[in-house]
Scaffold this motif. Structure first.
Motif, PDB file in Angstrom:
ATOM      1  N   TYR A   1       8.784 -29.226 -58.716  1.00 26.35           N
ATOM      2  CA  TYR A   1       8.929 -29.996 -57.487  1.00 26.35           C
ATOM      3  C   TYR A   1       8.617 -29.085 -56.298  1.00 26.35           C
ATOM      4  O   TYR A   1       9.253 -28.048 -56.123  1.00 26.35           O
TER       5      TYR A   1
ATOM      6  N   LEU B   1      -4.701 -34.327 -52.385  1.00 30.21           N
ATOM      7  CA  LEU B   1      -3.368 -34.601 -51.855  1.00 30.21           C
ATOM      8  C   LEU B   1      -3.087 -33.676 -50.674  1.00 30.21           C
ATOM      9  O   LEU B   1      -3.462 -32.498 -50.675  1.00 30.21           O
TER      10      LEU B   1
ATOM     11  N   TYR C   1       8.018 -42.121 -54.081  1.00 29.28           N
ATOM     12  CA  TYR C   1       7.810 -41.158 -55.171  1.00 29.28           C
ATOM     13  C   TYR C   1       8.631 -41.501 -56.417  1.00 29.28           C
ATOM     14  O   TYR C   1       8.553 -40.783 -57.421  1.00 29.28           O
TER      15      TYR C   1
ATOM     16  N   GLU D   1      -6.427 -29.804 -58.323  1.00 26.38           N
ATOM     17  CA  GLU D   1      -6.328 -30.198 -56.915  1.00 26.38           C
ATOM     18  C   GLU D   1      -7.054 -29.199 -56.014  1.00 26.38           C
ATOM     19  O   GLU D   1      -7.810 -29.587 -55.120  1.00 26.38           O
TER      20      GLU D   1
ATOM     21  N   HIS E   1       5.378 -32.966 -53.481  1.00 30.58           N
ATOM     22  CA  HIS E   1       4.716 -33.461 -54.669  1.00 30.58           C
ATOM     23  C   HIS E   1       5.429 -32.884 -55.886  1.00 30.58           C
ATOM     24  O   HIS E   1       6.308 -32.025 -55.768  1.00 30.58           O
TER      25      HIS E   1
END
Length: 220
Positions: free
Chosen positions: A185, A51, A165, A28, A197
């Motif tokens: 988490y 994200l 989610y 990411e 996320h």
């Protein structure tokens, strides 16, 4: 007098701190860096869109702190394959079963970027509740005892989970149980609200190979 105490192993030797070792989170941040150089990447579709939560961490210079948190909370162990090479690293639950990692990041009232968390939570459940800013969260955290801090982190992560989610969390839970590694988490608290996320404590290895093990035919 200068201290001669060596830093803990997790702070220097964890594969989380090695930028050459691939994992979901490194991917990411690398995508974000790539889009800064090549903005046209964003036109390639949703898969190439970073994200929001990792973009915030990157923009606020929190990448190193984030991986330092993972190094502390997710001790990694190699799965050794062909010729003694590492195929993958995983992080088995310290208590044997059921551990999950919760992380909360944000700015306190002095605009200091901070990260708190633990690896002795269980899998989260979505709950309703008010969303507080990072400054408010850390003000509460600093005033609480250890039990209160633990509950605050739990509540903060669980109130950040949105209904959409559900499928992601179910998939991560099943995959982590299957390979016996912890789920991670992550919640970021900002003035406008929260971001969330989740991912797996898995780091890619060197993809070892030995074609002499390949086989086709009848087994007798």
């Amino acid at each position: 007098m200068k201290s001669t105490t060596a830093p803990p192993t997790w702070a220097t030797q964890s594969p989380w701190l090695d930028s050459t070792k691939g994992n979901l989170f490194r991917d990411e941040f690398q995508l974000i860096a790539d889009t800064k150089i090549q903005p046209e990447i964003l036109e390639w579709g949703p898969y190439f869109t970073p994200l929001e939560i990792y973009h915030w961490i990157f923009q606020n210079n929190g990448e190193n702190l984030f991986f330092k948190g993972l190094a502390r909370l997710a001790p990694m162990f190699p799965v050794v394959a062909y010729h003694g090479q590492v195929a993958v690293w995983i992080s088995p639950p310290p208590s044997g079963l059921g551990n999950a990692i919760y992380l909360v990041m944000g700015h306190d009232k002095d605009q200091q970027l901070r990260l708190v968390g633990s690896n002795y939570f269980t899998e989260p459940k979505q709950q309703s509740g008010s969303t507080v800013s990072g400054a408010a969260f850390f003000a509460q955290y600093d005033q609480a005892d250890q039990r209160g801090q633990h509950q605050l982190i739990k509540d903060t992560v669980e109130t950040s989970i949105q209904p959409e989610y559900a499928s992601l969390l179910l998939s991560i839970r099943r995959e982590c149980e299957h390979v016996h590694t912890m789920a991670i988490y992550i919640t970021v608290r900002t003035d406008p609200g929260s971001m969330f996320h989740a991912g797996k404590a898995v780091i890619e290895g060197s993809k070892p190979a030995d074609c002499s093990y390949e086989f086709f035919g009848e087994i007798k």
